[in-house]
Design a protein around this motif. Structure first.
Motif, mmCIF file in Angstrom:
data_model
loop_
_atom_site.group_PDB
_atom_site.id
_atom_site.type_symbol
_atom_site.label_atom_id
_atom_site.label_comp_id
_atom_site.label_asym_id
_atom_site.label_seq_id
_atom_site.Cartn_x
_atom_site.Cartn_y
_atom_site.Cartn_z
ATOM 1 N N ARG A 99 11.371 2.777 -4.293
ATOM 2 C CA ARG A 99 11.175 1.827 -5.388
ATOM 3 C C ARG A 99 12.517 1.205 -5.763
ATOM 4 N NH1 ARG A 99 6.319 3.446 -9.464
ATOM 5 N NH2 ARG A 99 4.825 4.142 -7.886
ATOM 6 N N PRO A 100 12.933 0.166 -5.029
ATOM 7 C CA PRO A 100 14.210 -0.485 -5.357
ATOM 8 C C PRO A 100 14.217 -0.998 -6.787
ATOM 9 C CG PRO A 100 13.356 -1.244 -3.236
ATOM 10 C CD PRO A 100 12.267 -0.456 -3.879
ATOM 11 N N GLU A 125 0.846 -1.197 0.000
ATOM 12 C CA GLU A 125 0.000 0.000 0.000
ATOM 13 C C GLU A 125 0.877 1.241 0.000
ATOM 14 O OE1 GLU A 125 -2.174 0.022 3.700
ATOM 15 O OE2 GLU A 125 -0.363 -0.352 4.866
ATOM 16 N N GLU A 126 0.316 2.343 -0.503
ATOM 17 C CA GLU A 126 1.009 3.629 -0.491
ATOM 18 C C GLU A 126 -0.007 4.715 -0.171
ATOM 19 O OE1 GLU A 126 4.373 4.830 -3.306
ATOM 20 O OE2 GLU A 126 2.623 5.866 -4.149
ATOM 21 N N GLU A 176 9.506 -4.897 -9.019
ATOM 22 C CA GLU A 176 8.567 -4.383 -10.015
ATOM 23 C C GLU A 176 7.184 -4.262 -9.381
ATOM 24 O OE1 GLU A 176 8.698 -7.385 -13.012
ATOM 25 O OE2 GLU A 176 10.569 -6.662 -13.898
ATOM 26 N N GLN A 177 6.533 -3.123 -9.594
ATOM 27 C CA GLN A 177 5.201 -2.880 -9.042
ATOM 28 C C GLN A 177 4.149 -2.908 -10.148
ATOM 29 O OE1 GLN A 177 4.965 0.728 -6.771
ATOM 30 N NE2 GLN A 177 6.752 0.266 -5.518
ATOM 31 N N VAL A 218 6.699 -7.746 -7.165
ATOM 32 C CA VAL A 218 7.477 -8.977 -7.372
ATOM 33 C C VAL A 218 8.921 -8.586 -7.627
ATOM 34 C CG1 VAL A 218 5.496 -10.226 -8.320
ATOM 35 C CG2 VAL A 218 7.061 -9.031 -9.871
ATOM 36 N N ARG A 219 9.818 -9.547 -7.533
ATOM 37 C CA ARG A 219 11.206 -9.298 -7.909
ATOM 38 C C ARG A 219 11.301 -9.105 -9.417
ATOM 39 N NH1 ARG A 219 11.332 -13.274 -4.319
ATOM 40 N NH2 ARG A 219 11.494 -14.886 -5.920
#
Length: 306
Positions: A157-158, A148-149, A162-163, A278-279
């Protein structure tokens, strides 16, 4: 050639922070982790760790190795996804972490859809707040995280993650009925009228708490936070029993009618963003794609009932 297993241990140390944490996460003895990393140092020919008090930190050369390891692991994620896509049946285990309201309102419906469409896929769900779940995702403890944001509080956001957006969840001021805030003129006035009333909020250090405190301070007061918990159902009960005011998201009712008096929040503060993470490279995996599709359908069904 460097040993990939040892490279992964070095990567885990970067994300977990201590040798003991790496050992606990991987079910190894700390001495075994230390020995493997010492062997990696011998392979590389330069120091990879340096002591800092009772802890260790990665050297510049170790950071370079970890960056390359991340790239290798991403390619392996893509390879695993391509192999899975070549199969006619979706099998294996998908590990999901979800925070409370998403777990209540979205996950059960999504699980039903996955069970009907992919009966041989095993789904393991853990209730965990995003603050803990996202580092665990980087450490490969999960395959997908629901996160959540809050408005005005963008998440880091590393590059390794991936969002994908899932839905916008409305946020409301929930009133204890005896309080006269319901008659206040406008959202900011409604907030300000609760300046002397007890509040329930999530614990300090969470994104929700930071957002809530900023919202109240912008309305001109410091909230009297007497109750702290990540359990939003307890937030709701405290409002229902007239013990506290709260800021509640729409998902807390899981598609049911609200049980307390709600008032709108100031413009720009009325929704939180719900998304999946996810990665990098994992989003192509058929199980991840199927899960995201099921979650989107669950969110759509909820919207249709609203």
């Amino acid at each position: 050639m460097f040993d990939l297993h040892r490279l992964r241990l070095l990567r885990e140390l970067k994300h977990h922070g201590t040798l003991a944490a790496v050992a606990a996460a991987l079910s190894y003895a700390p001495s075994s982790v230390s020995q493997q990393l010492s062997q990696l140092e011998t392979e590389v020919g330069v120091p990879l760790l340096e002591p800092v008090g009772r802890r260790v930190r990665l050297t510049e050369q170790a950071e370079i190795l970890v960056a390359h390891t991340e790239a290798i692991l991403e390619r392996l994620e893509r390879a695993e996804a391509d192999i899975a896509a070549s199969l006619s049946d979706l099998t294996g285990t998908l590990r999901i972490a979800a925070f409370q309201t998403a777990a209540l309102a979205l996950v059960p419906t999504a699980l039903g859809l996955l069970r009907d469409q992919h009966p041989h896929l095993r789904v393991h769900v853990t209730h965990m707040e995003p603050e803990r779940a996202l580092p665990a995702l980087l450490a490969r403890d999960f395959d997908l995280v629901l996160a959540e944001e809050y408005p005005g509080n963008p998440n880091p956001r590393p590059a390794e993650l991936e969002q994908e957006d899932l839905l916008d969840d409305p946020l409301h001021l929930a009133l204890p009925k005896p309080v006269g805030a319901g008659e206040a003129d406008g959202p900011t006035a409604a907030l300000r009228s609760l300046a002397d009333h007890p509040w329930v909020m999530e614990p300090e250090g969470t994104a929700a708490r930071h957002w809530a405190m900023t919202l109240c301070r912008n309305a001109g007061f410091e909230p009297d936070v007497r109750f702290e918990t990540t359990d939003l159902l307890l937030h709701l009960r405290l409002v229902e029993q007239q013990h506290a005011a709260a800021l509640l998201p729409g998902l807390v009712w899981a598609g049911q009618s609200p049980t307390v008096t709600l008032r709108p929040l100031p413009r720009g503060q009325r929704t939180r963003r719900i998304f999946t993470v996810v990665r990098r490279g994992r989003g192509r995996h058929p199980a991840v794609r199927a899960c995201r599709e099921a979650l989107h359908r669950a969110a759509g069904q909820r919207s249709d009932r609203a």
